[in-house]
Scaffold this motif. Structure first.
Motif, short mmCIF file in Angstrom:
data_model
loop_
_atom_site.label_atom_id
_atom_site.label_comp_id
_atom_site.label_asym_id
_atom_site.label_seq_id
_atom_site.Cartn_x
_atom_site.Cartn_y
_atom_site.Cartn_z
N LEU A 1 0.78 -1.29 0.09
CA LEU A 1 0.20 -0.09 -0.02
C LEU A 1 0.69 1.38 -0.27
N PRO A 2 2.02 1.47 0.92
CA PRO A 2 2.41 2.70 0.88
C PRO A 2 3.62 2.75 -0.45
N LEU A 3 3.98 1.37 -0.74
CA LEU A 3 4.66 1.62 -2.03
C LEU A 3 3.97 2.03 -3.32
N ILE A 4 2.71 1.81 -3.20
CA ILE A 4 1.85 2.21 -4.54
C ILE A 4 1.62 3.92 -4.35
N ALA B 1 -5.28 2.44 -12.08
CA ALA B 1 -4.91 0.92 -11.66
C ALA B 1 -4.45 0.82 -10.20
N GLY B 2 -3.47 1.52 -9.71
CA GLY B 2 -2.96 1.78 -8.52
C GLY B 2 -4.18 1.96 -7.27
N VAL C 1 -5.15 -0.89 -4.57
CA VAL C 1 -5.41 -0.55 -3.19
C VAL C 1 -6.53 -1.21 -2.47
N LEU C 2 -7.65 -0.58 -3.54
CA LEU C 2 -8.92 -1.25 -2.67
C LEU C 2 -9.06 -2.60 -2.67
N SER D 1 4.16 -8.53 -13.46
CA SER D 1 3.55 -9.52 -12.70
C SER D 1 3.25 -8.86 -11.29
N GLY D 2 2.06 -9.58 -10.53
CA GLY D 2 1.86 -9.09 -9.12
C GLY D 2 0.86 -7.95 -9.22
N SER D 3 0.48 -7.56 -10.12
CA SER D 3 -0.42 -6.38 -10.13
C SER D 3 -1.79 -6.71 -10.45
#
Length: 236
Positions: free
Chosen positions: A6-9, A59-60, A64-65, A168-170
């Motif tokens: 979350l904080p990285l996004i 997208a970010g 988060v949601l 990946s991972g998104s």
């Protein structure tokens, strides 16, 4: 799925905002230099660039949601969020801090540092518009002692990092959105827009160098001999 993402996004989104925000007010039109089609091409990308950033931030925000909904499954909005934003039976558990995200995030951090350092070194002389100020002087220290166009290097690193983030991972990769026609179309347009921005910067550099050479003469020539690389030391 880790909450640490979350904080990285949030940091990643803020970096993109910093890169796109002019450090100084726009200069008067009378000081703008629009020498040929290359500069017009770059100026024409103003709206597409805003769309690209908006899609990236969207997208970010979705990611988060989804992370929050997965960690608070009893919330009344958790099930609607997860059911609407995933396709073809894909799992939200695949969203994670992947190697691709770590690499992309690192590139955007480095790119933001380089670009902000370029803003700071040029000070009031830095403008997004191609122009020569009345009291303009050639800046050859800081990042400009390594390459001649470090702010472009920083921006390009941010664009590359933004692309790598979603390998990946998104949500964009793991939700199944890219398996839909609409998702593939949006992704293609995003990549084309991002590629056009990078191309516009590469095309702008020769004309910018020419303008500076004409304005500063031997001072620019001596600098170019000391700093022969445009974007990456020892490479280009």
């Amino acid at each position: 799925m880790s909450l640490i993402k979350l904080p990285l996004i949030a940091i990643d989104a803020f970096n993109m905002l910093l890169n796109a925000t002019p450090p100084n007010p726009p200069q008067p039109l009378s000081e703008h230099l629009i020498p040929d089609w290359r500069e017009r091409f770059l100026r024409s990308l103003a709206l597409p660039s805003r769309v690209i950033r908006s899609l990236y931030w969207s997208a970010g925000l979705i990611e988060v949601l989804i992370i929050l909904a997965s960690h608070i499954p009893t919330s009344p909005v958790a099930h609607p969020i997860l059911s609407v934003l995933f396709f073809n039976g894909s799992s939200p558990q695949k969203i994670c801090v992947s190697w691709a995200f770590i690499l992309g995030f690192t590139l955007t951090l480095i790119g933001t540092y380089i670009r902000l350092n370029s803003f700071r070194t040029l000070g009031r002389l830095f403008t997004f518009e191609l122009c020569i100020r009345k009291d303009h002087r050639l800046i050859v220290d800081g990042p400009y002692a390594l390459v001649r166009h470090p702010s472009y290097t920083g921006l390009i690193l941010n664009i590359i990092g933004a692309c790598v983030n979603h390998v990946s991972g998104s949500w964009a990769r793991e939700s199944g959105a890219l398996d839909t026609t609409l998702g593939r179309t949006i992704a293609l347009l995003w990549m084309l827009g991002a590629g056009a921005v990078v191309l516009s910067l590469v095309l702008r550099v020769p004309k910018e160098d020419e303008i500076l050479r004409k304005r500063f003469g031997n001072e620019w020539v001596e600098w170019a001999e000391r700093v022969p690389y445009k974007f990456v030391p020892g490479v280009y």
